[in-house]
Structure formats: structure tokens, C-alpha cells
Design an enzyme around this catalytic site. Structure first.
Site, mmCIF file in Angstrom:
data_model
loop_
_atom_site.group_PDB
_atom_site.id
_atom_site.type_symbol
_atom_site.label_atom_id
_atom_site.label_comp_id
_atom_site.label_asym_id
_atom_site.label_seq_id
_atom_site.Cartn_x
_atom_site.Cartn_y
_atom_site.Cartn_z
ATOM 1 N N ALA A 103 -14.801 31.999 -8.378
ATOM 2 C CA ALA A 103 -15.973 32.641 -9.136
ATOM 3 C C ALA A 103 -17.390 32.285 -8.689
ATOM 4 O O ALA A 103 -17.626 31.644 -7.788
ATOM 5 C CB ALA A 103 -15.529 32.930 -10.714
ATOM 6 N N SER B 73 -23.468 19.875 -12.791
ATOM 7 C CA SER B 73 -24.174 20.991 -13.461
ATOM 8 C C SER B 73 -25.524 20.839 -12.194
ATOM 9 O O SER B 73 -25.438 19.903 -11.323
ATOM 10 C CB SER B 73 -24.537 19.559 -14.203
ATOM 11 O OG SER B 73 -25.753 20.183 -15.331
ATOM 12 N N LYS C 124 -20.316 14.292 -17.762
ATOM 13 C CA LYS C 124 -20.740 15.410 -17.986
ATOM 14 C C LYS C 124 -21.307 16.030 -19.422
ATOM 15 O O LYS C 124 -21.734 17.018 -19.684
ATOM 16 C CB LYS C 124 -19.857 16.220 -17.193
ATOM 17 C CG LYS C 124 -19.894 18.064 -17.490
ATOM 18 C CD LYS C 124 -21.504 18.077 -16.707
ATOM 19 C CE LYS C 124 -22.107 19.617 -17.359
ATOM 20 N NZ LYS C 124 -21.366 20.676 -16.140
ATOM 21 N N HIS D 285 -24.153 15.237 -21.095
ATOM 22 C CA HIS D 285 -25.102 15.820 -20.690
ATOM 23 C C HIS D 285 -25.097 16.315 -20.856
ATOM 24 O O HIS D 285 -25.979 17.699 -21.597
ATOM 25 C CB HIS D 285 -24.476 15.935 -18.945
ATOM 26 C CG HIS D 285 -25.360 17.035 -18.133
ATOM 27 N ND1 HIS D 285 -25.392 17.653 -18.507
ATOM 28 C CD2 HIS D 285 -26.897 16.676 -17.571
ATOM 29 C CE1 HIS D 285 -26.054 19.218 -17.962
ATOM 30 N NE2 HIS D 285 -26.566 18.568 -17.060
ATOM 31 N N ASN D 286 -24.175 17.628 -21.053
ATOM 32 C CA ASN D 286 -24.050 19.012 -22.046
ATOM 33 C C ASN D 286 -24.101 18.998 -23.589
ATOM 34 O O ASN D 286 -25.042 19.472 -24.014
ATOM 35 C CB ASN D 286 -22.528 19.820 -21.994
ATOM 36 C CG ASN D 286 -22.544 20.664 -20.448
ATOM 37 O OD1 ASN D 286 -22.933 19.936 -19.371
ATOM 38 N ND2 ASN D 286 -21.661 21.445 -20.449
ATOM 39 N N GLU E 242 -28.119 18.967 -23.559
ATOM 40 C CA GLU E 242 -28.711 19.928 -23.545
ATOM 41 C C GLU E 242 -28.396 20.772 -24.026
ATOM 42 O O GLU E 242 -29.729 20.983 -25.067
ATOM 43 C CB GLU E 242 -27.151 20.577 -22.150
ATOM 44 C CG GLU E 242 -27.889 22.560 -21.550
ATOM 45 C CD GLU E 242 -26.469 22.340 -20.620
ATOM 46 O OE1 GLU E 242 -26.452 21.788 -19.929
ATOM 47 O OE2 GLU E 242 -26.056 23.736 -21.046
HETATM 48 N N1 LIG Z 1 -21.010 28.475 -15.100
HETATM 49 C C1 LIG Z 1 -22.128 27.511 -14.976
HETATM 50 O O1 LIG Z 1 -22.832 27.811 -14.707
HETATM 51 C C2 LIG Z 1 -20.970 26.688 -14.629
HETATM 52 C C3 LIG Z 1 -19.396 26.482 -14.389
HETATM 53 N N2 LIG Z 1 -18.969 24.520 -15.343
HETATM 54 C C4 LIG Z 1 -17.572 25.329 -14.993
HETATM 55 O O2 LIG Z 1 -16.828 25.254 -13.989
HETATM 56 C C5 LIG Z 1 -15.864 25.959 -14.298
HETATM 57 C C6 LIG Z 1 -15.671 27.451 -13.002
HETATM 58 O O3 LIG Z 1 -16.034 28.404 -13.633
HETATM 59 P P1 LIG Z 1 -17.025 29.412 -13.090
HETATM 60 O O4 LIG Z 1 -16.932 29.289 -11.832
HETATM 61 O O5 LIG Z 1 -18.205 30.343 -14.381
HETATM 62 O O6 LIG Z 1 -15.654 30.331 -13.421
HETATM 63 P P2 LIG Z 1 -14.868 31.041 -15.083
HETATM 64 O O7 LIG Z 1 -14.092 29.864 -15.673
HETATM 65 O O8 LIG Z 1 -14.570 31.874 -16.120
HETATM 66 O O9 LIG Z 1 -13.472 31.204 -14.417
HETATM 67 C C7 LIG Z 1 -12.739 31.904 -13.114
HETATM 68 C C8 LIG Z 1 -12.305 31.746 -12.484
HETATM 69 O O10 LIG Z 1 -10.930 31.249 -12.870
HETATM 70 C C9 LIG Z 1 -9.406 31.624 -12.327
HETATM 71 N N3 LIG Z 1 -8.459 31.229 -13.015
HETATM 72 C C10 LIG Z 1 -8.502 31.629 -14.500
HETATM 73 N N4 LIG Z 1 -7.740 31.585 -14.782
HETATM 74 C C11 LIG Z 1 -6.547 31.401 -13.365
HETATM 75 C C12 LIG Z 1 -5.212 30.493 -13.760
HETATM 76 N N5 LIG Z 1 -4.703 30.535 -14.050
HETATM 77 N N6 LIG Z 1 -5.037 30.695 -12.733
HETATM 78 C C13 LIG Z 1 -5.597 30.686 -11.496
HETATM 79 N N7 LIG Z 1 -7.069 30.820 -11.311
HETATM 80 C C14 LIG Z 1 -7.218 31.212 -12.566
HETATM 81 C C15 LIG Z 1 -10.278 32.900 -11.611
HETATM 82 O O11 LIG Z 1 -9.250 33.714 -10.711
HETATM 83 P P3 LIG Z 1 -9.634 34.877 -10.834
HETATM 84 O O12 LIG Z 1 -10.720 35.642 -10.113
HETATM 85 O O13 LIG Z 1 -8.335 35.078 -10.152
HETATM 86 O O14 LIG Z 1 -9.311 35.913 -12.327
HETATM 87 C C16 LIG Z 1 -11.612 32.304 -11.422
HETATM 88 O O15 LIG Z 1 -11.305 32.198 -9.883
HETATM 89 C C17 LIG Z 1 -15.330 26.602 -15.359
HETATM 90 O O16 LIG Z 1 -14.642 24.713 -15.836
HETATM 91 C C18 LIG Z 1 -17.024 25.929 -16.249
HETATM 92 O O17 LIG Z 1 -16.646 25.720 -17.701
HETATM 93 C C19 LIG Z 1 -19.364 23.789 -14.463
HETATM 94 C C20 LIG Z 1 -21.141 23.547 -14.570
HETATM 95 C C21 LIG Z 1 -21.630 25.148 -15.144
HETATM 96 O O1 LIG Z 2 -21.817 23.623 -18.028
HETATM 97 C C1 LIG Z 2 -22.813 24.190 -18.263
HETATM 98 C C2 LIG Z 2 -24.217 23.198 -17.780
HETATM 99 O O2 LIG Z 2 -24.552 22.331 -17.656
HETATM 100 C C3 LIG Z 2 -22.511 25.314 -18.330
HETATM 101 O O3 LIG Z 2 -23.193 26.536 -18.229
HETATM 102 C C4 LIG Z 2 -21.911 25.623 -19.886
HETATM 103 O O4 LIG Z 2 -21.465 26.877 -19.813
HETATM 104 C C5 LIG Z 2 -22.603 25.236 -21.057
HETATM 105 O O5 LIG Z 2 -22.103 25.366 -21.850
HETATM 106 P P1 LIG Z 2 -22.354 26.267 -23.306
HETATM 107 O O6 LIG Z 2 -21.889 27.680 -22.118
HETATM 108 O O7 LIG Z 2 -21.445 25.726 -24.015
HETATM 109 O O8 LIG Z 2 -23.680 26.767 -23.514
#
Ligand SMILES: NC(=O)C1=CN([C@@H]2O[C@H](COP(=O)(O)OP(=O)(O)OC[C@H]3O[C@@H](n4cnc5c(N)ncnc54)[C@H](OP(=O)(O)O)[C@@H]3O)[C@@H](O)[C@H]2O)C=CC1
Ligand SMILES: O=C(CO)[C@H](O)[C@H](O)COP(=O)(O)O
Length: 524
Positions: free
Chosen positions: A22, A139, A193, A196-197, A200
Site C-alpha cells: 500500500a 515516520s 516511534k 514520536h507520534n 506529533e
Molecule cells: N500511512 C502513513 O502515513 C504511515 C503508515 N505507517 C504504518 O505503516 C503500515 C502500512 O501503512 P499503509 O501503507 O498506510 O497501509 P495500510 O495500513 O492501509 O495497510 C494496507 C496493506 O496491508 C495489507 N494487508 C491488510 N490486511 C492484511 C492481511 N490480513 N494479510 C496480508 N496483508 C494484509 C494490504 O494488502 P491488500 O492490498 O491485499 O489489501 C495492504 O498492502 C501500517 O502499520 C501503518 O500504521 C507508518 C508511518 C506512516
Molecule cells: O505514523 C504516522 C505519522 O508519523 C501515521 O501517519 C499515523 O497514521 C498518524 O497517526 P494518526 O493516524 O493516529 O493521526
């Protein structure tokens, strides 16, 4: 017929495998590839893998795979598999599928926002099978993942030899130093981390409070506030969050012509890391009130039905009219800026303080100077201030490992004790008090401005009403109290003749203080 053992398949060539493509996983994979690493790709549903290769395949060396078996087979040894799926049960599900495919010495990396207790559990379970499990905090959001995030790896230190250079190559760089360094064992990376959040959350909330005050007390509209925040970004408040605040405030909604901020529903979402920080603060006994208040502020914003009813029933006496006139406006804006800076400092002080408390609880050796150095760029809380904080904690030294729960020699026991910050807060204090008083008078909620000020005043108080609380606890529960003038525990026989007894139940005979005895003074 002689039985032959099938030859083990030759290991592959990919430097790292990424499963979970993702926003974050895809951008991290592209970042690795752009830095010259061969990256094997996998996602539960194939479409994301195909889309990545179709749109960005030209950016570097990718190996698209359909199954985790294929992913693992494509990796060079020791295998490094980075999981970037939704935090929680999905991570356990992926680990369960991966483990039988791996060999001792291979490294499983969870770079999502996992809870540090999950990371501790997973690390212990994989260690039993000879596998390294590394919980990594990342992050920087979507853009940071692609161009250089801040990276906070935990896990076994020996795994950093094989993993560190790879992670450092994709991290943000500040003054030629990567915003990535080994943090500590098991869940330490994810803990840092999480904090950090938490910071944040507090940082975003104090910016929100400043915006609310400028609007409701000084009548400054969003477009003009964008200029105020841009100007603040040239001061000691300079940071990514102030910069993007100016961007959001100047955005006009195409559909209505109104400021975008006015058409966004005022309910703040949360995925959990702020709440975990507040809960952990309570668990380790660290007073992270500013962080907790920022979580509560988001929760209150989401109580839509109750807020609707409250607007109808509780509004009496609250004025929304601007209370600062044109002459007082510039001075008020500067007051708010100073209150924002002081409150932000307190949030950092609380977050760093809880790191030391957690280090004691979990046996981690955390160096606050190095941790602050990782947050100087790439992450959401990046700010000029972090370089000053890093220096206050003796700078970056990745080989400095204080005793768990202790700070390295020369590091202040609290961020606010660093001379530059003691001075900065003292200078901001009159403005900070004026702003909180103005907010209270105008009925504008400033939970973090005021809570941060209460923390500051609480820390520096000669005496706290905790003495009275101890008296109350002793009264209703015989919980005992300590005295200011002698060692031991004491209890007053409240329901009897109110004599005082010591820990053995022996009545205490206090010497009568001679006239002018100083102990009488201190035992107020
Ligand atoms: N978004 C952000 O700004 C930030 C996010 N994070 C963290 O990074 C991680 C990924 O975040 P993000 O990229 O936003 O994606 P999501 O948290 O939205 O997760 C989606 C991904 O997880 C996969 N997935 C979900 N359920 C399963 C499962 N049961 N088995 C295998 N794969 C699964 C999905 O696969 P499928 O495509 O098949 O559905 C997809 O690849 C999370 O832990 C998030 O908290 C950390 C820092 C910043
Ligand atoms: O880890 C992050 C940034 O550092 C992610 O963006 C996280 O989703 C932010 O927290 P929330 O969604 O609870 O506002």
C-alpha cells in the site's frame, strides 16, 4: 533405487523483500530500488504489485512475486523481509506464513506502526527459531517513505550489522548523518516511534489551539493566518507541521469558495499510536499530560452527538466575539507564538521523559541525544528545535548506551533544565500565562496550552497539594504518609484519639521544637 535429497534451491539475488505494497510499502520499495538495491515485491492481492511494476518498474531493479514462497526464494542470504501491512493481526498472519520458509539468521522486519508489546512478543518467538525479528519505526508519511523517512530500528543489535546499512541508505539525511540508528533491543524502535507520534499529536493540537485563538479571540481569518504561520516558520518554531499548517490554511475550497478548513468536518481521526503513548505514560508513571490531553481533544472532537446536544444546552455565557482589538492584535499574535513554543517544548520534555521511564521498565539503553538526532529530518515532527534538543542531550553518539532508566553523563534530567530551554521558557512565561488566561476568559478550549503550563508550574512548585492527598488517603484507607522531618512511614489514628503511630504501630512522641527550630518551618 537410491533416494536422493532434493537440492536446496539456490538463494536468490534480491537485497530485500517487501510484502505489503500500500502507500508506505510501495514507496519504501521504490526508495530501496532508487538507491540501487534489488527489491523483491509481494502483496496479498496481486494488483498492487502489478501496479507498482507498471508505474515505477523503470526506477530500479524489482522482482515481482505472487506468493510468499516466491518472495523468500528470490532473496539473497541472510534473507531480509520487510513487512508493511496493516498493524495488528495481519502482521501476525504474515509472520506465521513466513517463518516456515526462512532459515536461522534470516531477518524479519516489521516497519508498520505496531504496538511495542506485540514487537516484544514476536521478537521472543522468532528468536526461539533462530530468526531475527526487528521492529522498525518509520515516520515521514507517503513522501518520506519515498524520499527519505526517519527510521527507528529496534531488535537484536547483531541484526543491525546486516540491516543497518540498507536502512541508512534510504533514510533522510541531516548534515550528512542518516536519520536512522539502532535504538535498542526488542520493542525499543517501535516504542520510540510511538512516542514520536505522541509528540506529533501534542504538536498538532497546540498548533490547532493557536489557530483557534487567533481566529476566535483576534478575529484573524484563515488566509491571513496562513501568512502568520509562514512568518512563524522563520522563527524558532520552524518545522514541517507549521509549514503544512500554512498550506492547509491558505487552501480555498473549489466547490464553495470558502477556506477549505471551514468545510472539513471538525472530528479528528486517530489510529492508535497517540492513545498507546498516553496509556504507556500511565503505565510507566511518566506524566505525559500534554500528550494525553491531545488524545482526549481528538476523542472529544469525535463525540458528535454529545457535542450537538452541548451546543444547544451548554452555550450560555460563552462569547465567540473577538476580544482583541486591532491595536492589540500584533501583541496577541506574538503572545500566542510564544505560548505555542513553550507548550511544544513541554510536549517534547514529557515525551523524552517517558522514554527514560520506559527504558527502566523494559531494560532498554536509550540515548536521547541520538534519538533526537533521528527526528531532525524525514519525520512528521521534524523541526529546527530538534537540533537544539539533540545538542542539549550531548549530540548524536550511536555508541553511547546509558544504563536503562538513566541518562548519560551530562544529559539534563529534564529537557527544560537545559540552560537554553530554561531561559526560553522563562522568557515565554508571561505571554504563555496571558494567552491561557485570555483563552479561559473567552471560552476557547486550550487543553494542551493550559496542561503544559500546569506541568511547568507543578514541576517548579515549592510544595504540591500531594501532601493533603496523602493526608486524605491516610484518613480513609490508613495508607500512611512520610514526614518531611524524619524517615519512615506514619499513620494518624483518625477514628481514635488522632495520635500518630509509626510503621510498627508505636505512638510517635515528637520532641517539642525549641523556639526558632527550622524543622517547624519545613514541616508546613
Ligand atoms: N500511512 C502513513 O502515513 C504511515 C503508515 N505507517 C504504518 O505503516 C503500515 C502500512 O501503512 P499503509 O501503507 O498506510 O497501509 P495500510 O495500513 O492501509 O495497510 C494496507 C496493506 O496491508 C495489507 N494487508 C491488510 N490486511 C492484511 C492481511 N490480513 N494479510 C496480508 N496483508 C494484509 C494490504 O494488502 P491488500 O492490498 O491485499 O489489501 C495492504 O498492502 C501500517 O502499520 C501503518 O500504521 C507508518 C508511518 C506512516
Ligand atoms: O505514523 C504516522 C505519522 O508519523 C501515521 O501517519 C499515523 O497514521 C498518524 O497517526 P494518526 O493516524 O493516529 O493521526
Amino acid at each position: 533405487m537410491t533416494a536422493t535429497t532434493p537440492a536446496a534451491p539456490a538463494p536468490g539475488t534480491a537485497d530485500i523483500g517487501v510484502t505489503g505494497l500500500a502507500v508506505m510499502g510501495a514507496n519504501l520499495a521504490r526508495n530501496f530500488a532508487r538507491r540501487g538495491h534489488t527489491v523483491a515485491l509481494h502483496n496479498r492481492s496481486r494488483a498492487r504489485t502489478d501496479a507498482l511494476v507498471a508505474e515505477h518498474g523503470h526506477e530500479g531493479a524489482f522482482i515481482a512475486t505472487e506468493t510468499l514462497e516466491e518472495l523468500v526464494a528470490s532473496l539473497a542470504v541472510p534473507r531480509r523481509v520487510l513487512i508493511m501491512v496493516k498493524a495488528g493481526a495481519p502482521v501476525d498472519g504474515v509472520i506465521d506464513q513466513l517463518v516456515p520458509l526462512l532459515e536461522p539468521g534470516d531477518i524479519v522486519i516489521d516497519a508498520g506502526n505496531s504496538h511495542y508489546e506485540d514487537t516484544r512478543r514476536r521478537e521472543a518467538a522468532l528468536a526461539e527459531r533462530g530468526l531475527h525479528f526487528v521492529g522498525v519505526g518509520v515516520s515521514g508519511g507517503e513522501e518520506g517513505a519515498l524520499n527519505g523517512p526517519a527510521i527507528m530500528p529496534g531488535g537484536p543489535k547483531e541484526s543491525y550489522a546486516a540491516l543497518g546499512p540498507l536502512l541508512e541508505s534510504i533514510a533522510a539525511q541531516y548534515d550528512g548523518e542518516p536519520c536512522c540508528a539502532w535504538i535498542g533491543t526488542d520493542g525499543a524502535g517501535h516504542y520510540v516511534k510511538m512516542v514520536h507520534n505522541g509528540i506529533e499529536y501534542a504538536d498538532m493540537q497546540v498548533i490547532g489551539e493557536a489557530y483557534d485563538l487567533l481566529r476566535r479571540v483576534a478575529g484573524i481569518e484563515p488566509a491571513e493566518q496562513a501568512e502568520v504561520f509562514s512568518a512563524w516558520n522563520q522563527t524558532d518554531l520552524a518545522s514541517y507541521l507549521i509549514e503544512i499548517t500554512a498550506e492547509v490554511l491558505q487552501q480555498v475550497d473549489a466547490a464553495t469558495g470558502r477556506p477549505l478548513v471551514d468545510v472539513i468536518v471538525d472530528e479528528a481521526g486517530q489510529k492508535g499510536t497517540g492513545r498507546w503513548t498516553a496509556i504507556s505514560g500511565l503505565d510507566v508513571g511518566a506524566p505525559v499530560a500534554a500528550i494525553a490531553e491531545s488524545v482526549f481533544a481528538r476523542s472529544l472532537s469525535s463525540q458528535t452527538a454529545v457535542r450537538e446536544e452541548a451546543r444547544r444546552t451548554l452555550a450560555a455565557g460563552v462569547t465567540d466575539a473577538p476580544v482583541v482589538d486591532a491595536q492589540g492584535r500584533d501583541a496577541f499574535v506574538e503572545d500566542v507564538r510564544q505560548a505555542l513554543f513553550a507548550s511544544k517544548l513541554v510536549a517534547y520534555a514529557q515525551g523524552l521523559d517517558m522514554l527514560t521511564a520506559a527504558a527502566q521498565e523494559y531494560g532498554w539503553s536509550l540515548d536521547l541525544g541520538t534519538i533526537a538526532s533521528l527526528w531532525r529530518d524525514g519525520c512528521i515532527i521534524r523541526a529546527d528545535l530538534l537540533d537544539v534538543i539533540m545538542r542539549a542531550f550531548g549530540g548524536r553518539d550511536t555508541e553511547r548506551h546509558p544504563e536503562p532508566g538513566a541518562r548519560a553523563e551530562g544529559q539534563p534530567a529534564n529537557l527544560l533544565f537545559a540552560p537554553e530551554f530554561t531561559r526560553a521558557i522563562a522568557e515565554a512565561l508571561p505571554a504563555w500565562r496571558r494567552v491561557v488566561a485570555a483563552a479561559v476568559a473567552a471560552g476557547v478550549p486550550v487543553p494542551v496550552f493550559s496542561s503544559a503550563l500546569a506541568y511547568y508550574d507543578g514541576l517548579r512548585a515549592d510544595r504540591l497539594p500531594a501532601a493533603l492527598i496523602q493526608g486524605q488517603r491516610d484518613f480513609f484507607g490508613a495508607h500512611t504518609y512520610r514526614r518531611t522531618d524524619r524517615d519512615g512511614s506514619f499513620h494518624t489514628l483518625w477514628s481514635d484519639d488522632r495520635t500518630e503511630v509509626d510503621g510498627d504501630g508505636t505512638p510517635v512522641v515528637m520532641p517539642q521544637p525549641a523556639e526558632g527550630d527550622p524543622t517547624e518551618e519545613t514541616a508546613r
